[in-house]
Design an enzyme around this catalytic site. Sequence first.
Site, PDB file in Angstrom:
ATOM      1  N   ARG A 112       0.840  -1.207   0.000  1.00 14.66           N
ATOM      2  CA  ARG A 112       0.000   0.000   0.000  1.00 14.66           C
ATOM      3  C   ARG A 112       0.863   1.240   0.000  1.00 14.66           C
ATOM      4  NH1 ARG A 112       1.818   3.189   4.405  1.00 14.66           N
ATOM      5  NH2 ARG A 112       1.414   2.226   6.415  1.00 14.66           N
ATOM      6  N   GLU A 211      -6.417   7.256   7.893  1.00 20.14           N
ATOM      7  CA  GLU A 211      -5.288   8.056   8.406  1.00 20.14           C
ATOM      8  C   GLU A 211      -4.768   9.021   7.338  1.00 20.14           C
ATOM      9  OE1 GLU A 211      -2.324   5.809  10.589  1.00 20.14           O
ATOM     10  OE2 GLU A 211      -0.763   7.129   9.836  1.00 20.14           O
ATOM     11  N   ARG A 215      -5.425   5.525   0.804  1.00 16.07           N
ATOM     12  CA  ARG A 215      -4.479   4.423   0.949  1.00 16.07           C
ATOM     13  C   ARG A 215      -4.745   3.547  -0.265  1.00 16.07           C
ATOM     14  NH1 ARG A 215      -2.075   3.447   6.316  1.00 16.07           N
ATOM     15  NH2 ARG A 215      -1.279   5.524   6.726  1.00 16.07           N
ATOM     16  N   CYS A 257       1.166  10.990   9.288  1.00 13.32           N
ATOM     17  CA  CYS A 257       2.116  10.478  10.277  1.00 13.32           C
ATOM     18  C   CYS A 257       3.517  10.531   9.691  1.00 13.32           C
ATOM     19  CB  CYS A 257       1.764   9.044  10.656  1.00 13.32           C
ATOM     20  SG  CYS A 257       2.934   8.287  11.807  1.00 13.32           S
ATOM     21  N   THR A 259       5.961   8.718  10.035  1.00 11.06           N
ATOM     22  CA  THR A 259       6.551   7.413   9.687  1.00 11.06           C
ATOM     23  C   THR A 259       6.280   7.037   8.234  1.00 11.06           C
ATOM     24  OG1 THR A 259       4.574   6.171  10.328  1.00 11.06           O
ATOM     25  CG2 THR A 259       6.256   6.472  12.019  1.00 11.06           C
ATOM     26  N   ARG A 266       4.088   0.603   2.445  1.00 12.16           N
ATOM     27  CA  ARG A 266       4.301  -0.551   3.312  1.00 12.16           C
ATOM     28  C   ARG A 266       4.003  -1.791   2.490  1.00 12.16           C
ATOM     29  NH1 ARG A 266       2.603  -3.990   7.674  1.00 12.16           N
ATOM     30  NH2 ARG A 266       0.371  -3.753   7.282  1.00 12.16           N
ATOM     31  N   ARG A 295       4.330  -7.237  12.440  1.00  8.91           N
ATOM     32  CA  ARG A 295       3.018  -6.887  12.979  1.00  8.91           C
ATOM     33  C   ARG A 295       2.204  -8.161  13.146  1.00  8.91           C
ATOM     34  NH1 ARG A 295       0.926  -1.264   9.958  1.00  8.91           N
ATOM     35  NH2 ARG A 295       2.771  -0.057  10.466  1.00  8.91           N
TER      36      ARG A 295
HETATM   37  P1  ADP Z   1      -1.469  -0.240   7.006  1.00 10.24           P
HETATM   38  O1  ADP Z   1      -1.155  -1.341   6.107  1.00 10.24           O
HETATM   39  O2  ADP Z   1      -2.214   0.837   6.329  1.00 10.24           O
HETATM   40  O3  ADP Z   1      -0.227   0.237   7.688  1.00 10.24           O
HETATM   41  P2  ADP Z   1      -2.557  -2.076   9.044  1.00 10.24           P
HETATM   42  O4  ADP Z   1      -1.247  -2.557   9.559  1.00 10.24           O
HETATM   43  O5  ADP Z   1      -3.586  -1.759  10.078  1.00 10.24           O
HETATM   44  O6  ADP Z   1      -2.460  -0.755   8.155  1.00 10.24           O
HETATM   45  O7  ADP Z   1      -3.131  -3.177   8.074  1.00 10.24           O
HETATM   46  C1  ADP Z   1      -4.361  -2.991   7.422  1.00 10.24           C
HETATM   47  C2  ADP Z   1      -5.028  -4.306   7.050  1.00 10.24           C
HETATM   48  O8  ADP Z   1      -4.274  -4.933   6.040  1.00 10.24           O
HETATM   49  C3  ADP Z   1      -5.140  -5.292   8.186  1.00 10.24           C
HETATM   50  O9  ADP Z   1      -6.397  -5.933   8.137  1.00 10.24           O
HETATM   51  C4  ADP Z   1      -4.052  -6.284   7.894  1.00 10.24           C
HETATM   52  O10 ADP Z   1      -4.302  -7.569   8.407  1.00 10.24           O
HETATM   53  C5  ADP Z   1      -4.097  -6.293   6.384  1.00 10.24           C
HETATM   54  N1  ADP Z   1      -2.840  -6.781   5.788  1.00 10.24           N
HETATM   55  C6  ADP Z   1      -1.608  -6.267   5.903  1.00 10.24           C
HETATM   56  N2  ADP Z   1      -0.706  -6.978   5.235  1.00 10.24           N
HETATM   57  C7  ADP Z   1      -1.391  -7.997   4.653  1.00 10.24           C
HETATM   58  C8  ADP Z   1      -1.031  -9.084   3.819  1.00 10.24           C
HETATM   59  N3  ADP Z   1       0.229  -9.273   3.413  1.00 10.24           N
HETATM   60  N4  ADP Z   1      -2.014  -9.937   3.432  1.00 10.24           N
HETATM   61  C9  ADP Z   1      -3.293  -9.756   3.802  1.00 10.24           C
HETATM   62  N5  ADP Z   1      -3.696  -8.746   4.582  1.00 10.24           N
HETATM   63  C10 ADP Z   1      -2.766  -7.875   5.005  1.00 10.24           C
HETATM   64  N1  ARG Z   2       0.692   7.299  16.408  1.00  6.79           N
HETATM   65  C1  ARG Z   2       1.022   5.936  16.639  1.00  6.79           C
HETATM   66  C2  ARG Z   2       2.280   5.862  17.490  1.00  6.79           C
HETATM   67  O1  ARG Z   2       2.888   6.858  17.673  1.00  6.79           O
HETATM   68  C3  ARG Z   2       1.237   5.163  15.340  1.00  6.79           C
HETATM   69  C4  ARG Z   2       2.487   5.496  14.601  1.00  6.79           C
HETATM   70  C5  ARG Z   2       2.813   4.693  13.373  1.00  6.79           C
HETATM   71  N2  ARG Z   2       1.683   4.071  12.773  1.00  6.79           N
HETATM   72  C6  ARG Z   2       0.813   4.684  11.954  1.00  6.79           C
HETATM   73  N3  ARG Z   2      -0.235   4.017  11.594  1.00  6.79           N
HETATM   74  N4  ARG Z   2       1.030   5.886  11.498  1.00  6.79           N
HETATM   75  O2  ARG Z   2       2.625   4.792  17.971  1.00  6.79           O
END
Ligand code: ADP
Ligand code: ARG
Length: 344
Positions: A112, A211, A215, A257, A259, A266, A295
């Site tokens: 993403r 956020e 995305r 954010c 990060t 990601r 994660r």
């Molecule tokens: P972001 O990817 O935007 O940082 P999250 O870590 O909250 O946010 O992940 C968002 C969703 O994407 C969650 O439901 C997570 O389980 C799903 N997800 C992340 N990576 C994968 C993957 N490789 N395969 C399937 N689902 C995924």
């Molecule tokens: N604000 C949260 C922290 O400081 C999340 C930071 C990184 N993750 C994010 N989804 N932006 O821990």
Amino acid sequence: MKYPNFTKEHKSLMAKYLSKEVFEELKDLKTPNGFTLERAIKSGVDNPDSGIGVYAGDIESYTVFGALLDPIIEEYHGFLKSDIHKSNLNPDDLNAPNLDLKNEYIVSTRIRVGRNLADFPLGPAISKEQRDEVEKIVSSALNSLEGSLEGRYFPLLGMSEEDRLSLVQDHFLFKAGDRFLESAGLNRNWPNGRGIYHNNEKTFLVWINEEDELRIISMQKGGDIKEVFSRLAQAIKELEKMMKFAFSKHLGYITSCPTNLGTAMRASVHIALPKLAKDMEKFKAITDKYHLQIRGVHGEHSQSEGGIYDISNKRRLGVTEVQCVQDMYDGVKALIEYEKALCD
Ligand code: ADP
Ligand code: ARG
């Protein structure tokens, strides 16, 4: 506004770098959208377990509150104020033959990027009217996509709870009620203005107004990382023809954010590593070596289930998109080799 009452529990980079001197320098400043230091740091003050603890309200936040944000960006990304961000979304430059042709380890792959519209504030400072306008602009652009990206926009407003929960459970949709986003003002007027677009196969998806305003997501079962990256690169190209994203030469794509700055990318796999998971120290040593983050299976702040982990790139700024995916690929390759070598 008074200097926050930081306790020993406040471990964020914001708490580390917001000295009394920096606070005095920034406390009365406002960005052109009226965003203040108080609002920028509220999430990290309210949530002592924050790792970062600060959000930007607009592109200008990164300069107006630079005395706080520059050292945070430097520590998180290893990226200096004098550095320039680079971009490369060419899938031909990625060296990523499928690592798991028999589907023994990699359950699914997802990449993403975050994006925000150049002509609007970021989510923490956006008004309800502006957010609704973003939803309109982005959803109608998405609804005009054709071919394999063609799909439909589903607003959260009016979606049944059953449909919403099943999209979350199946890893397609963001969760509701995140306390970090709540304190950052990112959940205001929920669920208005939020929603998800996806193609029929649910391999191309766009979250609107979570956020970040967008995305953009490419995902599918299995471990064909290059195919997932190619689809994402194509989608970004199509969307860039229809809208202008917030971008700076120094920081790359602008996100709420710090990060996520730069590539805002990601790239992750869900991967079964039950043996390695019994030795978390070794597991972490490998992920650190390859600049990876671990994660849980339901995303950030969730736990692993059944020995399945979400493994993704940690670096996003000062490296290209190709490098982000290459980091993940190289690290996952090493993890699979270790897992294979371990005895039951
Ligand atoms: P972001 O990817 O935007 O940082 P999250 O870590 O909250 O946010 O992940 C968002 C969703 O994407 C969650 O439901 C997570 O389980 C799903 N997800 C992340 N990576 C994968 C993957 N490789 N395969 C399937 N689902 C995924
Ligand atoms: N604000 C949260 C922290 O400081 C999340 C930071 C990184 N993750 C994010 N989804 N932006 O821990």
